[in-house]
Design an enzyme around this catalytic site. Structure first.
Site, PDB file in Angstrom:
ATOM      1  N   GLY A 111      54.888  13.064 -28.496  1.00 31.61           N
ATOM      2  CA  GLY A 111      54.428  12.076 -29.787  1.00 31.61           C
ATOM      3  C   GLY A 111      52.989  12.653 -30.395  1.00 31.61           C
ATOM      4  O   GLY A 111      52.166  11.850 -30.393  1.00 31.61           O
ATOM      5  N   ILE A 135      59.394  11.500 -32.953  1.00 35.04           N
ATOM      6  CA  ILE A 135      60.544  10.834 -33.286  1.00 35.04           C
ATOM      7  C   ILE A 135      60.450  10.298 -34.692  1.00 35.04           C
ATOM      8  O   ILE A 135      61.772  10.354 -35.201  1.00 35.04           O
ATOM      9  CB  ILE A 135      60.652   9.879 -32.011  1.00 35.04           C
ATOM     10  N   ASN A 167      63.810  12.840 -29.490  1.00 32.90           N
ATOM     11  CA  ASN A 167      63.442  11.795 -28.670  1.00 32.90           C
ATOM     12  C   ASN A 167      63.033  12.513 -27.191  1.00 32.90           C
ATOM     13  O   ASN A 167      63.968  12.666 -26.590  1.00 32.90           O
ATOM     14  CB  ASN A 167      64.641  10.811 -28.347  1.00 32.90           C
ATOM     15  N   ASP A 190      52.399   4.415 -27.079  1.00 35.26           N
ATOM     16  CA  ASP A 190      52.564   3.181 -27.339  1.00 35.26           C
ATOM     17  C   ASP A 190      52.609   2.261 -26.085  1.00 35.26           C
ATOM     18  O   ASP A 190      53.261   2.637 -25.366  1.00 35.26           O
ATOM     19  CB  ASP A 190      54.268   3.177 -27.989  1.00 35.26           C
TER      20      ASP A 190
END
Lengths: 293, 622
Positions: A111, A135, A167, A190
């Site tokens: 990420g 992603i 992913n 997240d």
């Protein structure tokens, strides 16, 4: 327009990247402008769409991401092979014993967002290959352009950084062999506040087993978040996994990468601007599992 | 915005979302087969029913299905809606089944609190089934004492044989009815169960769900006591099941055996787990998923803990892995060196692969079904060319016993029918960089089974009536085709299993969503050779056959008309979206222009630099 003037213009233009008042025809900006690559923060990680994933780690050609380094390695292999053959020994033995391993990715930023951490790490660890995984399509394109622009600007540096769109929750074992990585970074993941979505958080027990499989024993896993509940969650999951052990604060003081966690990425800079607190959890992968309860 | 506000603003979309999804509707009921070790009981499952039959005597072994407990509302907001639905269902059920069934239903079902349980009881009384949804997992424990079933109702149940009739089913049992197997344990899975098995020692039941978690439930250590307890509550509940108080009591009694929470062992993140197999060494567990992976994990010292170590990933399949099994070499057979156990896996790319599971290395690969579309053939007349290829492939390998002529005739029909669903899938086999399988579409391997002596692997390919038998050579660690076997009366085989004496069992049936037919067939190795021959009539008594099989002739006709051929494996494939719309949408993305501008800029810079260098050189030379 000579190349040298382009680079100067590029660096000044980077300073006011978000400035919409800049006339496009005045000068050519060599760095990607972030406003074209903005995307929503959330992309559903449970989707399966559009990823090119190799069947096995051995099948993946890394020269697409690290062209110069892989080319140099191949030249060294060829030279070593030729030298061993010329020296009269059985060519196969010489090559096998003297061959160095193919350069492999050692640091992974899961990420990576707009690539801030990757860029900083690339200069601190110039001999280590590092990969960012993201992603979102647009954001990956931005990081790719940024690395390309940096490579052109300072030839010889940033050759060890690259980005991949995939992913990471599903396809990590397809890219890396067992024990290949030495550092994994999870910066401001997240939070997925709703209880029903907790299973989508990137640090959870099942995925920690996979990360432990990919990390070499003694490798470090870095996480940082500005959400207190998420910091608590990650700490409890990591504490509960028998293959991870918390790294002490003294060691963290001495570590270069840990110092970069809070401020290097764009998300971290935003948190600092807003005056938020960050919760850092860094764990080491053990060689043998601790006994479970 | 909130869900209620969104529903008010988009009434049609909300209505559409409340309809059952197409994939749930067209999923054909899988036929499952399991054989009890050391005994002559065979279990067959289709849809929500499970039937156990002792095939030597033909008697049915009943399963004591617990009375369904009051359906708990799934969410507090839905409680009111669910009660209304349950009341409506109860009224309809009461109207349709006016004759009192085994459990007496209260005449009036308006009591809101009881509406759920009585509706469920009415439904259960009308058709007691082992599960409320399709059964997906059917496995006997290694000692044969327990049966694990798991289904689409997000529950996994463990049934145990009562002490008296377990073990030998020899001539002693003269009674015509066998004691029912009560349900000794039941677990709730967060998602629908998709695969399951037992640990190697048989102490724990492992089942996996569609999200990818592998869950563990302990088999009660003292089975006799558990069986007695479960039987007692069941009979107590059944005898006093009239009046609202008694139904509450029955519900409570059934709840005693209900809905324990299993512990999570490991997870494939967000991937339907398709197979769970325990390694013979007892230390490792192999699991396969629909994302082309087979993972071998190290089991923790106690199975209720988490598995923290991955031994290896067996990567190599190009499409979803549909089934895995361990092949164990019998000691003393052959002289090959190396490990005594290997892992066999079958996948949607049509291959069966052999793995050394400790290292993840692939040892052999056998192509069980040829890719249907070849580029050259697809360019030419698609229907004729592909049909011709398949027919040739089928005929050149066809050495099976049974009605070979009939098979050839039906083979043409099948190939013609399956061009439809796969012609559509052709165009996106390559080109778009999707994680969809890059392998050309072909008939997937649906199920495989390894014989107890580890020498033969039986492979079922979806859509073919022939079961392929492969010889597993331990010396060279390879798979060689040995025989293609078809049964004259079994169409569309769905699952194979080997019995304890080395017999090969197959179950099949027409793969239509509404199908009820079940075909069963048996084969055994011919004396003195390693070829198998069909012996269904010799093994199954007519009574057993009647209990196991369900033949519905018109279904075959329906299938020939328009049945979807690869219906079983649809659940493992991704739904296909409209590519044209997606590319159109992406064409106007803002970052494409910026990326193009940067690329053009760099090209200009390179050209300028090259021009300057050339000019400098020519200047130097001149």
């Amino acid at each position: 327009m000579s190349p040298k003037r382009q680079r100067e213009e590029g660096s000044t233009a980077e300073g006011d990247k978000g400035d919409k008042g800049q006339k496009p025809q005045k000068e050519e900006v060599a760095h990607p402008r972030k406003r074209f690559y903005r995307a929503r923060a959330h992309s559903n990680p449970l989707n399966d769409a559009s990823f090119d994933v190799p069947t096995r780690p051995e099948d993946y050609d890394w020269s697409e991401h690290y062209p110069e380094l892989m080319a140099e390695w191949r030249e060294r292999q060829a030279a070593a092979g030729a030298a061993a053959a010329a020296a009269g020994g059985a060519g196969a033995e010489g090559a096998a014993s003297g061959a160095e391993e193919a350069p492999a990715v050692r640091f992974v930023d899961i990420g990576c967002g707009f690539g801030g951490l990757l860029i900083k790490l690339a200069t601190h660890y110039p001999d280590t290959l590092m990969l960012g995984m993201e992603i979102r399509d647009k954001v990956t394109a931005y990081v790719r352009e940024r690395i390309a622009a940096l490579r052109r600007e300072s030839p010889g540096s940033y050759r060890n950084a690259a980005v991949l769109r995939t992913n990471a929750m599903k396809y990590l074992p397809n890219f890396f062999r067992k024990g290949q990585l030495t550092k994994m970074f999870f910066l401001f993941p997240d939070p997925h506040f709703k209880a029903a979505n907790h299973r989508r958080r990137i640090i959870n027990t099942q995925l920690l087993t996979e990360y432990a499989h990919l990390l070499a024993p003694g490798g470090w896993l870095y996480t940082i978040s500005d959400v207190p509940e998420l910091g608590e969650w990650m700490k409890s999951k990591l504490d509960g996994h028998p293959l991870f052990e918390r790294v002490s604060e003294e060691e963290l003081e001495r570590d270069v990468a840990a110092g970069l966690l809070a401020l290097s990425s764009e998300e971290g800079q935003k948190v600092a601007r807003n005056g938020g607190a960050t919760y850092r959890n860094v764990y080491r992968r053990l060689a043998q599992p601790r006994p479970q309860e | 915005m909130g869900r209620r506000r969104w529903n008010r603003k988009h009434p049609q979309k909300a209505e559409e979302q409340r309809q059952p999804r197409t994939e749930d509707v067209v999923d054909p009921p899988a036929r499952l087969l399991a054989l009890q070790p050391d005994s002559t009981v065979v279990a067959v499952a289709i849809g929500p029913r499970v039937t156990l039959v002792d095939y030597k005597t033909g008697e049915v072994v009943p399963l004591a299905i617990p009375a369904a407990p009051a359906a708990a509302p799934t969410h507090k907001h839905n409680a009111r809606a669910q009660k209304k639905q349950a009341a409506a269902a109860a009224a309809a059920a009461a109207a349709s089944t006016d004759a009192a069934a085994a459990t007496a239903e209260p005449a009036t079902a308006e009591l809101a609190a009881e509406a759920g349980s009585t509706a469920a009881a009415a439904a259960a009384a009308a058709e007691p089934t082992a599960h409320h949804g399709n059964v997906r997992v059917l496995a006997f424990s290694p000692d044969g004492r327990c049966l694990l079933t798991g289904g689409d109702d997000k529950a996994a149940r463990l049934w145990a044989a009562p002490a008296a009739s377990s073990g030998s089913s020899s001539t002693g049992s003269g009674s015509s009815t066998r004691a029912a197997w009560p349900c000794v344990a039941s677990w709730r899975c967060p998602k629908k169960t998709s695969a399951g098995g037992f640990s190697h020692a048989g102490t724990h039941a492992l089942f996996a769900d569609k999200f990818g978690d592998v869950l563990v439930g302990p088999v009660p250590a003292d089975l006799d006591a558990a069986v007695a307890a479960a039987a007692a509550t069941a009979t107590a509940g059944g005898a006093t099941a009239d009046g609202s108080a008694a139904t509450a009591g029955a519900a409570a009694g059934a709840a005693a055996a209900a809905a324990a929470a299993p512990s999570t062992l490991l997870g494939h993140f967000c991937s339907i787990v398709t197979g769970v197999a325990a390694a013979p060494c007892g230390r490792l567990l192999a699991t396969s998923d629909k994302d082309y992976k087979v993972r071998v994990s190290v089991l923790p010292p106690q199975l209720h803990q988490i598995s923290v170590e991955v031994q290896a990933y067996c990567l190599g399949h190009q499409d979803f892995v549909s089934c895995i099994a361990f092949a164990v070499r019998q000691p003393g057979s052959g002289s090959g060196s190396g490990s005594d156990a290997l892992l066999v896996s079958g996948s949607g790319d049509g291959t069966v692969r052999l793995w050394d599971y400790a290292s993840g290395a692939q040892l052999a690969s056998y192509v069980a079904s040829q890719p249907i579309s070849q580029p050259a053939a697809a360019a030419a007349a698609p229907g004729g060319a592909e049909g011709a290829e398949d027919r040739e492939g089928g005929e050149e390998g066809g050495e099976g016993e049974g009605a070979e002529g009939e098979e050839g005739g039906e083979g043409d029909e099948e190939e013609g029918a399956d061009d439809g669903p796969n012609g559509g899938g052709d165009g996106e086999g390559d080109g778009e960089p999707t994680r969809r399988s890059k392998a050309p579409p072909c008939a997937p391997v649906l199920s495989l089974a390894v014989s107890p002596d580890g020498s033969t692997v039986a492979v079922v390919v979806e859509g073919e009536d022939e079961v392929q038998l492969l010889a597993l050579d331990w010396a060279t660690r390879s798979l060689e085709p040995r025989q293609r076997l078809s049964w004259p009366d079994v169409r569309y085989p769905c699952q194979v299993a080997f019995g304890p004496t080395g017999q090969l069992w197959v179950v099949g049936g027409v793969p239509l969503p509404s199908a009820r037919s079940v075909h069963v067939g048996v084969a055994q190795p011919a004396a003195g050779g390693d070829r198998y021959e069909v012996c269904t009539d010799a093994v199954l008594t007519p009574a057993a056959r009647a209990a196991l099989e369900v033949r519905v002739p018109e279904e075959e006709a329906q299938m020939a008309e328009g049945g979807e051929l690869f219906a079983y494996s649809k659940r493992y494939r991704k739904p296909e979206y409209d590519e044209a719309a997606a590319t159109e949408r992406k064409r106007h993305r803002a970052d494409h222009k910026e990326t193009a501008r940067l690329a053009a800029l760099r090209q200009r810079q390179d050209a300028a630099a090259a021009g300057a260098a050339a000019a400098a050189e020519s200047g130097k030379q001149a």
